[in-house]
Scaffold this motif. Structure first.
Motif, PDB file in Angstrom:
ATOM      1  N   THR A  40     -53.184 104.774  10.670  1.00 39.67           N
ATOM      2  CA  THR A  40     -53.182 105.903   9.763  1.00 39.67           C
ATOM      3  C   THR A  40     -52.170 105.664   8.631  1.00 39.67           C
ATOM      4  OG1 THR A  40     -52.456 108.193   9.634  1.00 39.67           O
ATOM      5  CG2 THR A  40     -51.711 107.002  11.516  1.00 39.67           C
ATOM      6  N   LEU A  41     -52.399 106.336   7.527  1.00 42.61           N
ATOM      7  CA  LEU A  41     -51.511 106.186   6.372  1.00 42.61           C
ATOM      8  C   LEU A  41     -50.070 106.599   6.703  1.00 42.61           C
ATOM      9  CD1 LEU A  41     -51.528 105.411   3.371  1.00 42.61           C
ATOM     10  CD2 LEU A  41     -52.131 107.762   2.820  1.00 42.61           C
ATOM     11  N   HIS A  42     -49.943 107.516   7.653  1.00 41.52           N
ATOM     12  CA  HIS A  42     -48.588 107.923   8.051  1.00 41.52           C
ATOM     13  C   HIS A  42     -47.768 106.710   8.476  1.00 41.52           C
ATOM     14  CE1 HIS A  42     -51.322 111.320   8.963  1.00 41.52           C
ATOM     15  NE2 HIS A  42     -50.329 112.069   8.519  1.00 41.52           N
ATOM     16  N   ALA A  43     -48.441 105.787   9.169  1.00 43.20           N
ATOM     17  CA  ALA A  43     -47.729 104.604   9.669  1.00 43.20           C
ATOM     18  C   ALA A  43     -47.584 103.543   8.587  1.00 43.20           C
ATOM     19  CB  ALA A  43     -48.481 104.039  10.869  1.00 43.20           C
ATOM     20  N   THR A  44     -48.608 103.374   7.769  1.00 43.96           N
ATOM     21  CA  THR A  44     -48.579 102.247   6.820  1.00 43.96           C
ATOM     22  C   THR A  44     -47.859 102.578   5.514  1.00 43.96           C
ATOM     23  OG1 THR A  44     -50.729 102.946   5.990  1.00 43.96           O
ATOM     24  CG2 THR A  44     -50.726 101.245   7.703  1.00 43.96           C
ATOM     25  N   TYR A  45     -47.714 103.841   5.199  1.00 41.68           N
ATOM     26  CA  TYR A  45     -47.116 104.262   3.936  1.00 41.68           C
ATOM     27  C   TYR A  45     -45.663 103.795   3.824  1.00 41.68           C
ATOM     28  CZ  TYR A  45     -45.051 107.491   0.518  1.00 41.68           C
ATOM     29  OH  TYR A  45     -44.385 108.020  -0.542  1.00 41.68           O
ATOM     30  N   ASN A  46     -45.290 103.364   2.608  1.00 42.64           N
ATOM     31  CA  ASN A  46     -43.897 103.016   2.331  1.00 42.64           C
ATOM     32  C   ASN A  46     -43.335 103.940   1.259  1.00 42.64           C
ATOM     33  OD1 ASN A  46     -43.489 100.834   4.118  1.00 42.64           O
ATOM     34  ND2 ASN A  46     -44.834  99.598   2.805  1.00 42.64           N
ATOM     35  N   LEU A  47     -42.209 104.516   1.551  1.00 44.37           N
ATOM     36  CA  LEU A  47     -41.584 105.494   0.648  1.00 44.37           C
ATOM     37  C   LEU A  47     -41.002 104.783  -0.575  1.00 44.37           C
ATOM     38  CD1 LEU A  47     -40.594 108.630   0.883  1.00 44.37           C
ATOM     39  CD2 LEU A  47     -38.374 107.567   1.279  1.00 44.37           C
ATOM     40  N   PRO A  48     -41.255 105.313  -1.786  1.00 44.34           N
ATOM     41  CA  PRO A  48     -40.613 104.709  -2.955  1.00 44.34           C
ATOM     42  C   PRO A  48     -39.130 105.083  -3.032  1.00 44.34           C
ATOM     43  CG  PRO A  48     -41.975 106.561  -3.614  1.00 44.34           C
ATOM     44  CD  PRO A  48     -42.127 106.434  -2.134  1.00 44.34           C
ATOM     45  N   GLU A  49     -38.467 104.488  -3.995  1.00 40.43           N
ATOM     46  CA  GLU A  49     -37.004 104.624  -4.128  1.00 40.43           C
ATOM     47  C   GLU A  49     -36.531 105.986  -4.639  1.00 40.43           C
ATOM     48  OE1 GLU A  49     -33.917 103.141  -3.774  1.00 40.43           O
ATOM     49  OE2 GLU A  49     -35.185 102.198  -2.237  1.00 40.43           O
ATOM     50  N   THR A  50     -37.160 106.442  -5.743  1.00 43.70           N
ATOM     51  CA  THR A  50     -36.575 107.594  -6.443  1.00 43.70           C
ATOM     52  C   THR A  50     -37.247 108.910  -6.049  1.00 43.70           C
ATOM     53  OG1 THR A  50     -38.140 107.468  -8.251  1.00 43.70           O
ATOM     54  CG2 THR A  50     -36.140 106.131  -8.470  1.00 43.70           C
ATOM     55  N   LYS A  51     -36.520 109.991  -6.333  1.00 45.83           N
ATOM     56  CA  LYS A  51     -37.074 111.319  -6.008  1.00 45.83           C
ATOM     57  C   LYS A  51     -38.360 111.579  -6.790  1.00 45.83           C
ATOM     58  CE  LYS A  51     -35.266 115.354  -7.437  1.00 45.83           C
ATOM     59  NZ  LYS A  51     -34.250 116.405  -7.533  1.00 45.83           N
ATOM     60  N   SER A  52     -38.383 111.175  -8.083  1.00 50.36           N
ATOM     61  CA  SER A  52     -39.593 111.492  -8.852  1.00 50.36           C
ATOM     62  C   SER A  52     -40.805 110.731  -8.322  1.00 50.36           C
ATOM     63  CB  SER A  52     -39.368 111.262 -10.348  1.00 50.36           C
ATOM     64  OG  SER A  52     -38.988 109.944 -10.544  1.00 50.36           O
ATOM     65  N   GLU A  53     -40.585 109.492  -7.867  1.00 48.96           N
ATOM     66  CA  GLU A  53     -41.720 108.748  -7.273  1.00 48.96           C
ATOM     67  C   GLU A  53     -42.156 109.407  -5.948  1.00 48.96           C
ATOM     68  OE1 GLU A  53     -41.083 104.088  -8.341  1.00 48.96           O
ATOM     69  OE2 GLU A  53     -39.458 105.072  -7.256  1.00 48.96           O
ATOM     70  N   MET A  54     -41.160 109.856  -5.197  1.00 43.03           N
ATOM     71  CA  MET A  54     -41.501 110.530  -3.924  1.00 43.03           C
ATOM     72  C   MET A  54     -42.364 111.759  -4.219  1.00 43.03           C
ATOM     73  SD  MET A  54     -37.877 110.556  -1.871  1.00 43.03           S
ATOM     74  CE  MET A  54     -36.825 109.109  -1.815  1.00 43.03           C
ATOM     75  N   LEU A  55     -41.958 112.507  -5.233  1.00 46.47           N
ATOM     76  CA  LEU A  55     -42.689 113.740  -5.557  1.00 46.47           C
ATOM     77  C   LEU A  55     -44.107 113.428  -6.026  1.00 46.47           C
ATOM     78  CD1 LEU A  55     -39.799 115.802  -7.154  1.00 46.47           C
ATOM     79  CD2 LEU A  55     -41.062 116.377  -5.072  1.00 46.47           C
ATOM     80  N   LYS A  56     -44.265 112.274  -6.678  1.00 46.03           N
ATOM     81  CA  LYS A  56     -45.615 111.880  -7.109  1.00 46.03           C
ATOM     82  C   LYS A  56     -46.508 111.610  -5.899  1.00 46.03           C
ATOM     83  CE  LYS A  56     -44.917 109.627 -11.239  1.00 46.03           C
ATOM     84  NZ  LYS A  56     -44.451 108.331 -11.683  1.00 46.03           N
ATOM     85  N   ASP A  57     -45.909 111.035  -4.846  1.00 47.54           N
ATOM     86  CA  ASP A  57     -46.676 110.712  -3.621  1.00 47.54           C
ATOM     87  C   ASP A  57     -46.913 111.931  -2.741  1.00 47.54           C
ATOM     88  OD1 ASP A  57     -46.744 108.117  -4.371  1.00 47.54           O
ATOM     89  OD2 ASP A  57     -45.383 107.356  -2.824  1.00 47.54           O
ATOM     90  N   ALA A  58     -46.060 112.954  -2.905  1.00 46.28           N
ATOM     91  CA  ALA A  58     -46.050 114.072  -1.941  1.00 46.28           C
ATOM     92  C   ALA A  58     -47.414 114.727  -1.679  1.00 46.28           C
ATOM     93  CB  ALA A  58     -45.027 115.118  -2.359  1.00 46.28           C
ATOM     94  N   PRO A  59     -48.290 114.853  -2.708  1.00 38.61           N
ATOM     95  CA  PRO A  59     -49.573 115.529  -2.424  1.00 38.61           C
ATOM     96  C   PRO A  59     -50.335 114.942  -1.241  1.00 38.61           C
ATOM     97  CG  PRO A  59     -49.286 115.281  -4.776  1.00 38.61           C
ATOM     98  CD  PRO A  59     -48.140 114.547  -4.133  1.00 38.61           C
ATOM     99  N   LEU A  60     -50.235 113.623  -1.022  1.00 36.38           N
ATOM    100  CA  LEU A  60     -50.999 113.022   0.078  1.00 36.38           C
ATOM    101  C   LEU A  60     -50.493 113.509   1.444  1.00 36.38           C
ATOM    102  CD1 LEU A  60     -49.464 110.403   1.680  1.00 36.38           C
ATOM    103  CD2 LEU A  60     -49.756 109.419  -0.587  1.00 36.38           C
ATOM    104  N   ALA A  61     -49.291 114.093   1.443  1.00 40.11           N
ATOM    105  CA  ALA A  61     -48.738 114.617   2.700  1.00 40.11           C
ATOM    106  C   ALA A  61     -49.008 116.112   2.857  1.00 40.11           C
ATOM    107  CB  ALA A  61     -47.232 114.364   2.735  1.00 40.11           C
ATOM    108  N   GLY A  62     -49.657 116.703   1.850  1.00 43.70           N
ATOM    109  CA  GLY A  62     -49.872 118.159   1.861  1.00 43.70           C
ATOM    110  C   GLY A  62     -50.820 118.600   2.972  1.00 43.70           C
ATOM    111  N   ILE A  63     -50.632 119.819   3.409  1.00 40.89           N
ATOM    112  CA  ILE A  63     -51.427 120.366   4.525  1.00 40.89           C
ATOM    113  C   ILE A  63     -52.919 120.372   4.188  1.00 40.89           C
ATOM    114  CG2 ILE A  63     -51.851 122.496   5.851  1.00 40.89           C
ATOM    115  CD1 ILE A  63     -48.813 123.114   5.347  1.00 40.89           C
TER     116      ILE A  63
END
Ligand code: FS2
Ligand code: SF4
Length: 546
Positions: free
Chosen positions: A106-129
């Protein structure tokens, strides 16, 4: 953002622009990503559990603290979330090295977190309920119910761990259950079983916390608490954490400071290890939702040890402190030293400088301290009173309070309980009526306060012992459970009750938005779980059961 984890969610559906609790979209999105990362960590952790290994306790502590951080009204500080997210990636990478290849891609396992807060926020939708639009609504509902149950468990687990107590079973369950919420092969039936296991683990963690509290501070015993103020400098301690209160009492003794409990700290007055401090002077204010009004311009300090924290007004933002996983941007935080101690000198000094209340107010006392040990010391008397017809019925009116209208149901209900019935309370919902006069039945108080929300465990011990005495089961007792919920600890409490097969619970003021119609129907058909209607009718229905 999308969040529907608590009872005050916007329009009873979900907060999408700004949390009714004050959670910003930024914090909501970081929280989604943090939960997503915890699920990823669990995909690797589960492999270790399957090999018969326990999860490293540092990882467990991280998972527990992160879950607790995302519980309603706990942490509103973006930097804290970013730092937890970075740590989550390090843990995931470490586990990848240890575990190697896993089956659950699953993507939960394979996903790699980016460095900065703004990049994290860009990725956040994929974690949305609601990210997977086509997901079966019952699967989504059960997955979220499990996650919210885990959040509640984490709050209790954190509190117990601070006192050196934990359960290996619960520690492993965080991982097993989080992984289960990523597994697309699980059916609705399998997720229902996992939901019930969440309830069993909620019970186990509350038992552990009960052990932690009672072995450290003694069994609570009946104690009168003044709910009015006294002259002099003061610190108000809110939240649920007994150890923080003890450390503060120890460091502030002999300094001319009065310490008041607030909200869910009220039951602390029942414990010998805490009431022995004479400057634990009383209880201040009401339930959490009144804090902005009651702390306004206050001439003393406040310590928030756990939820429920609301946006601090400018009139007291400089004198409120957070500790543990609680946080709000700009609010002073008291961290833990390496040896586990905390230094409360700053809050103590500030309280002295603020000078405190100018006058005493005529005392008004209420009674607390009816945990399972104290209540069951009256067991013979209670059984006799029921057999002789002096006590007709027991009502457990317990759970969280909240700000939304409709909660006066619980006050009306308590006020209308007939004089030959006993009311037991727990959690902050009791503030709706705990200062009213209920009198007694043959010397037995009609209002017995069992404790905090986690003391639903105590209520269960009392109910099981009474059921034994009457040679029945809990469902056969003249007992009704009138539950109010607000945040995710109440979800854990409810699941614990359901996992024991306890039936006909009244739940309100509204039903959780995260329960799909089918899941709700299952709970209603299997357990008789029902929404509250109005106090008068519900009371009549409960009494008919006798
Ligand atoms: Fe009340 Fe808030 Fe106890 Fe809840 S003070 S709603 O956290 O857990 O109850
Ligand atoms: Fe809304 Fe409750 Fe979520 Fe806050 S915790 S954003 S109020 S649903």
């Amino acid at each position: 953002m999308f969040c529907y984890q608590c009872e005050q969610t916007a329009n009873g559906k979900g907060c999408t622009r700004l949390g009714v609790c004050g959670k910003t979209p930024e914090i909501a999105n970081l929280q989604d990503l943090l939960i997503f990362q915890l699920k990823g960590i669990s995909c690797y952790g589960k492999v270790l559990i399957e090999k018969g290994q326990h999860i490293d306790k540092d990882i467990v502590r991280f998972v527990e603290n992160s879950l607790f951080t995302t519980l309603t009204n706990v942490n509103f500080d973006a930097d804290v979330h970013v730092s937890l997210l970075r740590e989550s990636q390090q843990i995931k990478e470490k586990l990848r090295e240890v575990v190697g290849e896993i089956k659950n891609h699953t993507l939960h396992a394979t996903y790699n977190l980016p460095e900065t807060k703004s990049e994290m926020l860009k990725d956040a939708p994929l974690a949305g309920i609601m990210y997977e639009k086509s997901l079966d609504p019952d699967i989504r509902s059960l997955r979220q119910t499990i996650v919210y149950g885990l959040k509640g468990i984490s709050a209790y687990g954190h509190q117990a761990r601070e006192l050196g107590y934990f359960s290996d079973q619960v520690d492993d369950f965080y991982i097993t259950a989080l992984e289960a919420t990523t597994d697309d092969s699980l059916t609705v039936e399998e997720l229902i079983r996992m939901t019930m296991r969440t309830g069993e683990n909620a019970l186990e963690v509350m038992k552990k916390l009960d052990e932690a509290n009672t072995e450290t501070y003694g069994n609570p015993s009946p104690h009168k608490v003044d709910v009015h103020i006294k002259k002099g400098p003061f610190i108000i301690v809110s939240g649920h954490d007994l150890k923080d209160l003890e450390m503060l009492l120890e460091q502030s003794k002999g300094k001319g400071i009065n310490v008041y409990t607030h909200g869910e700290m009220l039951p602390c007055h029942g414990y010998d290890g805490l009431k022995k401090y004479p400057h634990l002077i009383g209880n201040f204010g009401g339930a959490w939702q009144d804090q902005q009004k009651q702390f306004d311009n206050i001439p003393g300090c406040i310590l928030m040890t756990t939820n429920c924290l609301m946006r601090p007004r400018d009139s007291y933002k400089d004198r409120i402190y957070s500790t543990n996983v609680v946080g709000w941007e700009g609010v002073k935080h008291i961290g833990k030293k390496e040896n586990g101690d905390k230094d409360f000198s700053e809050i103590i000094q500030q309280a002295i400088e603020l000078g405190g209340f100018k006058e005493d107010v005529e005392p008004h006392e209420i009674l607390v301290g009816f945990g399972h040990h104290a209540t069951l010391s009256y067991a013979d008397k209670i059984v006799e009173a029921v057999k002789s017809g002096k006590v007709r019925h027991f009502f457990l009116i317990g759970g969280c309070d909240g700000a939304r209208p409709g909660r006066n149901y619980y006050t009306e209900f308590a006020e209308n309980v007939p004089k030959d019935c006993i009311i037991m309370t727990l959690a902050c919902g009791k503030y709706r009526f705990n200062k009213l006069e209920f009198g007694d039945i043959d010397g037995l108080p009609r209002l017995l306060d069992i404790g905090q929300c986690n003391d639903v465990y105590s209520a269960i011990c009392i109910a099981v012992a009474l059921a034994d005495a009457f040679d029945t089961d809990v469902n056969g007792l003249p007992l009704s459970l009138i539950v109010s919920w607000y945040e995710q600890k109440a979800v854990a409490d409810l699941l614990a009750l359901l996992s024991l097969g306890i039936k006909n619970i009244y739940l309100g003021p509204t039903l959780p938005a995260f329960l799909s119609p089918n899941v709700l129907q299952y709970l209603s058909e299997t357990f008789g779980l029902r929404p509250i209607s109005n106090a008068e009718d519900d009371l009549k229905t409960c009494l008919k059961q006798n």
